[in-house]
Design a protein around this motif. Sequence first.
Motif, mmCIF file in Angstrom:
data_model
loop_
_atom_site.group_PDB
_atom_site.id
_atom_site.type_symbol
_atom_site.label_atom_id
_atom_site.label_comp_id
_atom_site.label_asym_id
_atom_site.label_seq_id
_atom_site.Cartn_x
_atom_site.Cartn_y
_atom_site.Cartn_z
ATOM 1 N N THR A 4 0.963 -1.201 -0.014
ATOM 2 C CA THR A 4 0.173 -0.063 -0.123
ATOM 3 C C THR A 4 0.723 1.439 0.072
ATOM 4 O O THR A 4 0.285 2.348 0.129
ATOM 5 C CB THR A 4 -1.047 0.069 1.047
ATOM 6 N N LYS A 7 0.303 4.762 -4.293
ATOM 7 C CA LYS A 7 -0.944 4.934 -4.107
ATOM 8 C C LYS A 7 -1.803 4.307 -5.014
ATOM 9 O O LYS A 7 -1.581 3.798 -6.227
ATOM 10 C CB LYS A 7 -1.144 6.706 -4.971
ATOM 11 N N THR A 10 -5.381 -0.592 -1.704
ATOM 12 C CA THR A 10 -5.806 -0.809 -0.378
ATOM 13 C C THR A 10 -5.449 -2.227 -0.004
ATOM 14 O O THR A 10 -5.201 -3.109 -0.906
ATOM 15 C CB THR A 10 -7.236 -0.747 -0.305
ATOM 16 N N ASN A 31 -6.471 -2.997 -6.215
ATOM 17 C CA ASN A 31 -5.965 -1.738 -7.048
ATOM 18 C C ASN A 31 -7.175 -1.048 -7.310
ATOM 19 O O ASN A 31 -8.065 -1.343 -7.803
ATOM 20 C CB ASN A 31 -5.522 -2.215 -8.177
ATOM 21 N N THR A 32 -6.978 0.265 -6.719
ATOM 22 C CA THR A 32 -8.492 1.296 -6.850
ATOM 23 C C THR A 32 -8.122 2.059 -8.185
ATOM 24 O O THR A 32 -8.962 3.181 -8.091
ATOM 25 C CB THR A 32 -8.551 1.909 -5.427
ATOM 26 N N SER A 134 -7.703 -1.256 3.623
ATOM 27 C CA SER A 134 -7.174 0.116 4.033
ATOM 28 C C SER A 134 -5.897 0.575 3.077
ATOM 29 O O SER A 134 -5.357 -0.300 2.898
ATOM 30 C CB SER A 134 -6.851 0.169 5.639
ATOM 31 N N GLU A 135 -5.625 1.861 3.215
ATOM 32 C CA GLU A 135 -4.336 2.533 2.364
ATOM 33 C C GLU A 135 -3.330 2.167 3.329
ATOM 34 O O GLU A 135 -2.138 2.307 3.049
ATOM 35 C CB GLU A 135 -4.879 3.635 2.100
ATOM 36 N N HIS A 136 -3.494 1.577 4.481
ATOM 37 C CA HIS A 136 -2.500 1.208 5.595
ATOM 38 C C HIS A 136 -2.564 -0.254 6.023
ATOM 39 O O HIS A 136 -1.925 -0.620 6.768
ATOM 40 C CB HIS A 136 -2.727 2.078 6.875
ATOM 41 N N ASP A 188 2.247 2.866 -8.355
ATOM 42 C CA ASP A 188 1.355 3.740 -8.878
ATOM 43 C C ASP A 188 1.876 4.326 -10.267
ATOM 44 O O ASP A 188 1.301 5.418 -10.644
ATOM 45 C CB ASP A 188 1.163 4.857 -7.840
ATOM 46 N N SER A 228 -1.334 0.962 -10.772
ATOM 47 C CA SER A 228 -2.750 1.753 -10.441
ATOM 48 C C SER A 228 -2.509 2.980 -11.343
ATOM 49 O O SER A 228 -3.817 3.515 -11.476
ATOM 50 C CB SER A 228 -2.902 1.983 -8.964
#
Lengths: 384, 384
Positions: A4, A7, A10, A31-32, A134-136, A188, A228
């Motif tokens: 994560t 960018k 999550t 992958n958002t 979560s992004e963390h 990213d 991403s």
Amino acid sequence: MSVTAAKGFTAAGIAAGIKGNGNPDLALVVNTGPRRAAAGVFTSNRVKAAPVLWSEQVLKGGRVSAVVLNSGGANACTGPKGFQDTHATAEKAAEVLGGIGAGEVAVCSTGLIGVLLPIDKLLPGVETAAAQLSEHGGEKAAIAIKTTDTVHKTSVLTRDGWTVGGMAKGAGMLAPGLATMLVVLTTDADLEAEALDKALRDATRVTFDRVDSDGCMSTNDTVLLLASGASGVTPEHAAFAEAVRTVCDDLGQQLIRDAEGASKDIKVEVVHAATEDDAVEVGRSIARNNLLKCAIHGEDPNWGRVLSAIGTTKAAFEPDALNVAINGVWVCKNGGVGEDRDQVDMRYREVHIVADLGAGDATATIWTNDLTADYVHENSAYSS
Amino acid sequence: MSVTAAKGFTAAGIAAGIKGNGNPDLALVVNTGPRRAAAGVFTSNRVKAAPVLWSEQVLKGGRVSAVVLNSGGANACTGPKGFQDTHATAEKAAEVLGGIGAGEVAVCSTGLIGVLLPIDKLLPGVETAAAQLSEHGGEKAAIAIKTTDTVHKTSVLTRDGWTVGGMAKGAGMLAPGLATMLVVLTTDADLEAEALDKALRDATRVTFDRVDSDGCMSTNDTVLLLASGASGVTPEHAAFAEAVRTVCDDLGQQLIRDAEGASKDIKVEVVHAATEDDAVEVGRSIARNNLLKCAIHGEDPNWGRVLSAIGTTKAAFEPDALNVAINGVWVCKNGGVGEDRDQVDMRYREVHIVADLGAGDATATIWTNDLTADYVHENSAYSS
């Protein structure tokens, strides 16, 4: 930070109850976007686990929106039911994540071969993990894929506006064949699947492919690279490839340092080979020699075992032109006795063997570790 | 009885002081005729010890009158001086035996690689051994060639008026490559070198070549077959070849049973392979899999490790047509879970693995042993 760090990703790691001991055993990486490009390399073992067969198909599309990974069971040699379970896992992930198809969900499994996964625990686990994304979540995901690993392995590299991050698991059954463990890399950077594929293959060829802990090739090895595009930056290929290689190299080193039962990390550097293939063949032969690995465990600079390993290869060399250094001391010169072996300091964890074939300009480095009673214990005391 | 069971041979085994502990370390085998035909097979390791290089030359003549064998030092990777020492050993034997040339004296050495032999002890030792030659000296010779062997290995087979006898040493660094240890076979059958050569190669191909204790190929492996003709009988080739094969098989089994640190003898039988080469490749891959060897040590019928080993080969098979039996229980059927693994009785020393490739009619059997903490200890606690 793990997967994560880049960018657009999550992740989550939870205990789904696949492992009997209640430890974390299920990871989800999503992958958002905006881009969902991906590349993957898989074990070259011809006996492939169900998740490998599934994920190979998914990767052909060059698009991966999510990866489900479980420890606690390899789902290998489990027949049609095993494949159905992998398919159901991807379907479940697509359903709970929404807006994606199962064909964009890669699946990775690791653990004992020949046992069906407890799908009644796995599928609810996917739902639980999705709720905790979560992004963390990168570190938790890295923890959830551990099997006999004593530590979780992550790596992050940030360049001009873009990042490559990754997590890996692996401690035994480490041997080449494209990939040698479960690894998920994320970036990213804004790159298409084709560029990812080239960077990933170039990187694994000289990193994971040259990690050879015990010569045993897994049925489940998978390395995935997901992009991403969330940084909006499209790096030069050379810079991106270098970053991927650096992260793979770092993770590969972490795998060796955590190899089952090992007390020494052994860097086998073959120099002056006629070709790179020769250098790799000789390096692997040395790295897989049980007698040498035992000698290194005993802090014995037994260069005769290096020569006998070299002698089993088809590489170009003349026996009386071979030189071998152990930790900087040229203990073998011209195929015979060289400098005093008592000068070799073997006290440290890292051992550096240089095999000079005197046959050309090619070179390759293979990493392995010593063979210990602890390795025997870990692999004989219970099924793994 | 060993090498002196056949008429026309004398032997001796003495302590020449090559080993620091005063144990027997020098053997002499003499063919007293009337015929002195011989054949030999040698390690295919490209790093060959001085005695191998010497004896290969001697055997080209098809005539061997005596064999000097020493333990306590391999005389491998010892350069021109090492070769001179082997030559001097043959010269000394020719001198003290009288009436023969050095070119009829084969030399075999075993022990640590990369150390010169104490030639000042070896040459007087040859003289001492010659003085003790006896028709009953076979057992002493077999004892004198031991290194890490815990027992000496001999075998004798008598047919209609003729006999094949032999001795062998070997406990570690056992792996294929024509020969895998020091072996001297003798016969009083009246046969020429060519017939001996054919019988010996046919025998070693399916016996010693299929003993694979630890995948490590020696620099010194030598198998010699000497014929005295003293029985006056010239057997049919088929009968003679069968006798040589039986003695080789018996000695090979003794080597496996005495393998360093082993607690299990593992018979890997590959059936229904497309070709014999496929069967051998698969058998070796299984036999060399450290994870499987650890599992067997732990009395764990871990068939997944058998499948993952098969999967690394190029042999013809379909993963979902593989069947594996361990000690009679088909724990893997059609590439997946088969009969209940709890039914497998692993308490006994011998473990029988059958890998059915479902691809043809060829078969091969490879013998190996388990991987144990004792093996690690024996090969790490001191140089060998």
